[in-house]
Design a protein around this motif. Structure first.
Motif, PDB file in Angstrom:
ATOM      1  N   GLU A  45      18.521 189.830 119.706  1.00  0.00           N
ATOM      2  CA  GLU A  45      17.303 190.256 120.395  1.00  0.00           C
ATOM      3  C   GLU A  45      17.343 190.036 121.906  1.00  0.00           C
ATOM      4  OE1 GLU A  45      13.903 188.705 118.272  1.00  0.00           O
ATOM      5  OE2 GLU A  45      14.226 190.138 116.638  1.00  0.00           O
ATOM      6  N   GLY A  50      17.658 192.831 126.064  1.00  0.00           N
ATOM      7  CA  GLY A  50      16.655 193.108 125.023  1.00  0.00           C
ATOM      8  C   GLY A  50      16.857 194.464 124.359  1.00  0.00           C
ATOM      9  N   LYS A  51      17.903 195.190 124.799  1.00  0.00           N
ATOM     10  CA  LYS A  51      18.121 196.523 124.207  1.00  0.00           C
ATOM     11  C   LYS A  51      19.459 196.621 123.492  1.00  0.00           C
ATOM     12  CE  LYS A  51      14.770 199.103 126.702  1.00  0.00           C
ATOM     13  NZ  LYS A  51      14.397 200.363 127.309  1.00  0.00           N
ATOM     14  N   CYS A  52      20.248 195.580 123.524  1.00  0.00           N
ATOM     15  CA  CYS A  52      21.432 195.415 122.693  1.00  0.00           C
ATOM     16  C   CYS A  52      22.416 196.600 122.720  1.00  0.00           C
ATOM     17  CB  CYS A  52      20.919 195.122 121.276  1.00  0.00           C
ATOM     18  SG  CYS A  52      21.936 195.487 119.935  1.00  0.00           S
ATOM     19  N   CYS A 104      20.036 200.380 122.249  1.00  0.00           N
ATOM     20  CA  CYS A 104      18.772 200.776 121.612  1.00  0.00           C
ATOM     21  C   CYS A 104      17.894 201.403 122.690  1.00  0.00           C
ATOM     22  CB  CYS A 104      18.030 199.554 121.068  1.00  0.00           C
ATOM     23  SG  CYS A 104      18.890 198.755 119.738  1.00  0.00           S
ATOM     24  N   HIS A 106      14.608 201.678 122.518  1.00  0.00           N
ATOM     25  CA  HIS A 106      13.356 200.933 122.660  1.00  0.00           C
ATOM     26  C   HIS A 106      13.599 199.434 122.739  1.00  0.00           C
ATOM     27  CE1 HIS A 106      11.500 204.753 122.123  1.00  0.00           C
ATOM     28  NE2 HIS A 106      12.093 204.903 120.946  1.00  0.00           N
ATOM     29  N   SER A 107      14.056 198.830 121.645  1.00  0.00           N
ATOM     30  CA  SER A 107      14.220 197.376 121.654  1.00  0.00           C
ATOM     31  C   SER A 107      15.181 196.942 120.546  1.00  0.00           C
ATOM     32  CB  SER A 107      12.847 196.718 121.427  1.00  0.00           C
ATOM     33  OG  SER A 107      13.025 195.365 121.084  1.00  0.00           O
ATOM     34  N   LYS A 109      14.800 194.446 118.918  1.00  0.00           N
ATOM     35  CA  LYS A 109      13.962 193.895 117.847  1.00  0.00           C
ATOM     36  C   LYS A 109      13.851 194.878 116.683  1.00  0.00           C
ATOM     37  CE  LYS A 109      11.398 190.523 120.374  1.00  0.00           C
ATOM     38  NZ  LYS A 109      10.268 190.117 121.119  1.00  0.00           N
ATOM     39  N   GLU A 110      14.007 196.177 116.972  1.00  0.00           N
ATOM     40  CA  GLU A 110      13.957 197.179 115.899  1.00  0.00           C
ATOM     41  C   GLU A 110      15.076 196.947 114.886  1.00  0.00           C
ATOM     42  OE1 GLU A 110      12.136 201.171 118.044  1.00  0.00           O
ATOM     43  OE2 GLU A 110      14.279 201.045 117.639  1.00  0.00           O
TER      44      GLU A 110
END
Ligand code: FAD
Length: 394
Positions: A45, A50-52, A104, A106-107, A109-110
């Motif tokens: 994450e 934060g977008k990996c 990613c 968006h994020s 976290k998805e």
């Protein structure tokens, strides 16, 4: 009271989560995951801002510091296209940066949310520090600071030692040691390099970046480098750090042009070349060349200037585990079967992800490895379990 599982996964990072999710989709085994943090996928994450950066447009064994046949055996079973397809089917939107890095949109976290959703029904034990493991009468017994666990299949997915601030540890190597498995100690990699006194001129350029080609051993890496107050960093240097142990690296600060093309100009050296003026001034001062019109350079001055395209020096060291994106080293590939990630000597014991002695360059290769090794391992456990289930029915 001891908790008993068919499969116990140690670590809820990228590889542990993917292993749990893949197993859960295909089988009804009793699966547990033990994690020291309060939540899953912490490194995943925070990665890539934060977008990996999840994978790369080109994934070949040459992008990994590891035995190439082993890596290709794993990637052939679950490679870049399989990962992209998995994400696409699950509506995770990616974007391609610089024509090669998949991030990613968006994020990150998805991704964690997707894997946790697919792993529904798996028992997660957060806030449990893994301490040791041993084999006894057909079961692996795992001791944590919160109690004992027992399992038929044990998967070590505890990652590397970088970023201890978010739960990383070398427990994977200590467990391997307990099973008498060979390993190479972890070392910081994908990390900035510090400088010896002779290169302190670079520190004055903190904040400047430029496109370079770096040679380290027999590897050549082309990307941006960044000067920082501590030393040098940026994608090219981070990847170079994977192959650097000690000794020299050579930097070409003008990787896409021939130097002589610029030297007929009447312009000053510091402005004639396609490099920042601040960089050129510091570089010229360092090599003892006057900033004069290019066409007034003597033959010997032209020759000195050539080091702009082959500036060789020995870095002092690296910025350490707290800044390193990964750890080089890990459980020896000789100990594992590439088709299953299972130990050659300990049946039903598996090692996946960064804890294994496979480290990728910068560019999404480490997540690709974490996911590829996880899926290969999960499919094998699933196949083995359905065989024994069928046998027990007859
Ligand atoms: C800042 C940063 C940015 C990165 N960016 C990228 C990127 O963009 N692309 C890329 O490919 N790679 C990137 N990486 C590398 C990537 O994150 C790792 O290679 C990957 O997460 C490895 O997956 P893993 O499952 O093996 O280990 P991890 O994801 O680290 O998971 C291991 C898990 O085990 C747990 N654990 C460890 N010890 C114990 C213990 N004693 N008890 C209980 N639990 C324990 C940890 O808490 C962790 O959750 C980045 C790394 C960092 C630090």
């Amino acid at each position: 009271m001891k908790k008993i599982f068919d499969v116990l996964i140690l670590g809820a990072g990228a590889s542990g989560l993917m292993c749990a999710a893949t197993l859960r989709q295909n089988s009804s085994l009793r699966i547990g995951v033990i994690e020291g943090n309060a939540t899953a996928g912490k490194k995943l994450e925070i990665s890539g801002g934060g977008k990996c950066n999840i994978t790369n447009i080109t994934v070949t064994p040459e992008h990994f510091a590891a035995e190439p046949t082993f890596v290709s055996d794993v990637l052939e079973r679950f490679g870049k296209e399989d990962l992209l397809n998995f994400l696409h089917v699950n509506a995770i939107t990616l974007e391609l940066r610089k024509g090669r890095y998949y991030f990613c949109r968006h994020s990150a976290k998805e991704i964690t949310a997707l894997l946790l959703r697919d792993a529904q029904g798996v028992d997660f034990y957060y806030g449990h520090q893994i301490e040791s493991a041993a084999y006894e009468s057909g079961y692996y017994r795992v001791t944590t600071d919160q109690g004992l666990f027992s399992t038929r299949h044990l998967v070590i997915a505890t990652g590397g030692a970088s970023y201890r601030q978010i739960g990383a540890s070398d427990i994977g190597l200590r467990l391997a040691e307990g099973f008498q498995m060979r390993y190479t100690p972890f070392m910081p990699a994908l990390v900035g390099l510090s400088l010896q006194k002779e290169q302190f001129w670079m520190k004055t350029l903190s904040g400047i970046s430029c496109a370079v080609r770096i040679r380290v051993g027999n590897k050549t890496l082309e990307e941006e480098m960044l000067f920082t107050h501590r030393g040098i960093s940026g994608p090219a240097v981070l990847s170079a750090s994977l192959y650097w142990k000690k000794g020299e690296i050579c930097i070409n600060f003008l990787p896409h042009d021939a130097l002589h093309v610029f030297l007929d100009s009447k312009k000053l050296l510091s402005t004639a070349l396609p490099l920042s003026k601040r960089f050129m001034k510091a570089f010229l001062e360092h090599i003892g060349l006057e900033d004069k019109p290019c066409n007034r350079l003597s033959v010997s001055e032209r020759s000195i200037l050539k080091c702009l395209q082959s500036y060789c020096f020995a870095p002092a060291g690296n910025f350490g585990f707290s800044k390193a994106e990964v750890s080089r080293g890990g459980i020896s590939l000789d100990e594992l079967d590439a088709a299953t990630l299972m130990s050659r000597r300990h049946p039903k014991l598996y090692c996946i992800g960064e804890v294994v002695d496979v480290t990728g360059e910068l560019g999404g290769y480490n997540f690709q490895w974490a996911f590829s090794s996880a899926v290969v391992c999960a499919r094998h456990i699933d196949a083995m379990s359905s065989v024994s289930y069928k046998k027990s029915k007859h």
